[in-house]
Design an enzyme around this catalytic site. Structure first.
Site, mmCIF file in Angstrom:
data_model
loop_
_atom_site.group_PDB
_atom_site.id
_atom_site.type_symbol
_atom_site.label_atom_id
_atom_site.label_comp_id
_atom_site.label_asym_id
_atom_site.label_seq_id
_atom_site.Cartn_x
_atom_site.Cartn_y
_atom_site.Cartn_z
ATOM 1 N N ASN A 148 0.787 -1.237 0.000
ATOM 2 C CA ASN A 148 0.000 0.000 0.000
ATOM 3 C C ASN A 148 0.817 1.284 0.000
ATOM 4 O O ASN A 148 0.289 2.344 -0.349
ATOM 5 C CB ASN A 148 -1.013 -0.001 1.152
ATOM 6 C CG ASN A 148 -0.349 -0.019 2.507
ATOM 7 O OD1 ASN A 148 0.760 -0.535 2.658
ATOM 8 N ND2 ASN A 148 -1.005 0.518 3.499
ATOM 9 N N GLU A 246 4.612 -3.826 11.996
ATOM 10 C CA GLU A 246 3.533 -2.851 11.836
ATOM 11 C C GLU A 246 2.421 -3.581 11.100
ATOM 12 O O GLU A 246 2.632 -4.050 9.975
ATOM 13 C CB GLU A 246 3.994 -1.648 11.006
ATOM 14 C CG GLU A 246 4.972 -0.740 11.707
ATOM 15 C CD GLU A 246 4.435 -0.118 12.988
ATOM 16 O OE1 GLU A 246 3.202 -0.085 13.187
ATOM 17 O OE2 GLU A 246 5.263 0.326 13.801
ATOM 18 N N CYS A 280 -3.007 1.774 6.612
ATOM 19 C CA CYS A 280 -3.229 1.179 7.934
ATOM 20 C C CYS A 280 -3.681 2.247 8.923
ATOM 21 O O CYS A 280 -4.236 1.922 9.971
ATOM 22 C CB CYS A 280 -2.003 0.420 8.426
ATOM 23 S SG CYS A 280 -0.489 1.281 8.148
ATOM 24 N N GLU A 458 9.082 3.147 14.336
ATOM 25 C CA GLU A 458 9.810 3.439 13.112
ATOM 26 C C GLU A 458 9.936 4.952 12.959
ATOM 27 O O GLU A 458 9.180 5.702 13.551
ATOM 28 C CB GLU A 458 9.063 2.874 11.907
ATOM 29 C CG GLU A 458 8.868 1.364 11.992
ATOM 30 C CD GLU A 458 8.550 0.748 10.654
ATOM 31 O OE1 GLU A 458 9.475 0.533 9.858
ATOM 32 O OE2 GLU A 458 7.356 0.489 10.412
#
Ligand code: ADP
Length: 477
Positions: A148, A246, A280, A458
């Site tokens: 994505n 993630e 997400c 991150e």
């Protein structure tokens, strides 16, 4: 059509090719991309292992220069790479170019971090002893990415891995190898020594699984589904290696009675539907208090009428297609499930036909949903959102937090009291006030809580937590 090959130990290597298909126009083949085998993947891991000692001790100026050069080339080619991104993934051209620039910013940021790597010097509790705390690279890092964000996610994993002196085996998502190939090509030409960055495109069950099963991979960073994330976790515990996950989200966006209606609607439309809801951080649960509920729903449905769903490359398109046939089927299955569960289909729900054959779906809004329905608990990953009506702020906060996930949480309110309380009490890694739940900066931590994420954050300087290990050295003076 040229075959885009894998990069193993500094050499472009073949493999059987698969076509990269444009979801806006399935007649358009973006390119042919090689698929690595398990043996190729083992060669890539061996190359990364062999390259590690020299790269981990390489000079900071060498690493800085390579990352800077990469940032500069990505910036110079933003229109071409942004177009490639939109063609292979289906987000709109402005979104594709924006994401490409984001990748350049990430490389630029970590080029700077190379020059800022610092440790600490402390006195010991004992006399005549000095203590140094330093960060060292972890070793071979396996990078597994989803479809994505075809350029931003590879960038925000590869850049810190290399900046801190690790070597890399990189496996992009099968659906979007184009941008990954392009940034590996740029880094390779920017002067990375052989074996430092290896590209192994191909199947998760073959290439990904080989990375998971290798004792020579010292850390794995993964973004993708919860199911695969659990596999990464189990395999990593088996090998006692570092890992970072993630995964999904079921992000809430709360709208309170005192919200500015325009701000709330724009943020909800952006959160729920832009990038085809395939983020997400997208918001699929819009939790609305009673006093504004009917006005909000009326304004949302009116606003959705003006949203243009079409070819990602066409000027004026707001939402591109769904990424592929199986994701489209999943979205449609959930639309059917929502109706069966008793939610009301207030807008959308239908496939769309456009000039070219593609996976077009209307933005879809449910109302009268409850937080217990499957459409409120499971990640759909499409342009589908539900409005859940609640009494007041307390019920809104409770509902927002009542989810197995915890990535991003948003609120629309003009009340400082509620905004402040929500920032403190939302069980999420990121909180947005009067802003969409999606849309984050590159220089600050990204990540979630509960079932959304595992391990250190991150991005930004916090990325060092994952890509380095600490050493504490004691010296007798
Ligand atoms: P998505 O729904 O986003 O495709 P996945 O978790 O299936 O989520 O995919 C994310 C990444 O994980 C992709 O690069 C995919 O190829 C990879 N992957 C899938 N299965 C495995 C596996 N068994 N081992 C390692 N990686 C995998």
């Amino acid at each position: 059509m040229t075959l885009h090959q894998n990069l193993i130990n500094g050499e472009w290597a073949g493999g059987d090719a698969i076509p990269n298909i444009n979801p806006s126009n399935t007649n358009d083949v973006v390119g042919q991309y090689a698929r690595a085998t398990a043996e190729d993947t083992l060669s890539a891991i061996a190359a990364a292992k062999a390259a590690f000692p020299a790269w981990s001790r390489s000079g900071i100026l060498e690493r800085h220069a390579i990352l800077r050069k990469t940032a500069d080339e990505i910036t110079a080619r933003k229109d071409e790479l942004g177009r490639l991104l939109s063609r292979e993934e289906g987000k709109t051209l402005p979104e594709g170019i924006g994401e490409t620039l984001r990748a350049a910013q990430v490389f630029d940021f970590f080029a700077g971090e190379v020059l800022r790597l610092a440790g600490e010097v402390l006195p010991s509790a004992r006399p005549n002893i000095g203590i140094e705390i330093t960060r060292e690279p972890v070793g071979v890092v396996g990078i597994i990415t989803p479809w994505n964000f075809p350029i931003a996610i590879p960038a925000w994993k590869i850049a810190p891995a290399l900046a801190y002196g690790n070597t890399v085996v990189f496996k992009p998502a099968e659906l979007v190898p184009g941008c990954s190939w392009a940034i590996v090509d740029i880094l390779h030409r920017a002067g990375l020594p052989k074996g430092v960055l290896n590209l192994v495109m191909g199947k998760g069950s073959v290439v990904g699984q080989t990375i998971l099963d290798s004792a020579d991979v010292n850390a794995i960073t993964f973004t993708g589904s919860v199911g695969t994330g659990k596999r990464v976790a189990a395999a990593s515990v088996e090998h006692m290696r570092k890992f970072q996950l993630e995964m999904g989200g079921k992000n809430p966006f709360v709208v309170l009675d005192d919200a500015d209606l325009n701000v709330a609607v724009e943020a909800a439309v952006n959160s729920g539907f832009f990038s085809t809801g395939q983020r997400c951080t997208a918001s699929s649960r819009i939790i609305v208090t009673e006093g504004i509920h009917d006005r909000f729903v009326a304004a949302m449905t009116e606003r959705l009428k003006s949203v243009v769903v079409d070819d990602a490359l066409k000027a004026g398109t707001h939402i591109g297609p769904v990424v592929d046939a199986s994701q489209l089927k999943q979205d449609e299955d959930y639309i059917a499930i929502g109706q069966k569960e008793g939610a009301k289909l207030a807008f959308g729900g239908e496939r769309l036909t456009r000039d070219n054959p593609g996976f077009y779906l209307q933005p879809t809004l449910f109302t009268e949903a409850t937080n217990q329905m499957r459409i409120s608990r499971e990640e759909i990953f499409g342009p589908v959102a539900s409005v859940i009506r609640v009494r007041d702020y307390d019920e809104a906060l409770h509902t927002a937090n009542d989810t197995p996930f915890g990535l991003s949480s948003g609120i629309a309110t003009t009340s400082l009291k509620y905004a402040t309380h929500f920032k403190r009490n939302a069980e999420a890694g990121m909180v947005m006030v009067n802003l969409p739940t999606a849309g984050v900066d590159f220089h600050v931590p990204f990540g979630g809580r509960k079932g959304s994420s595992y391990g250190p954050r991150e991005q930004g300087k916090y990325a060092a937590e994952f890509y380095t290990i600490l050493k504490t050295a004691y010296t007798l003076a």
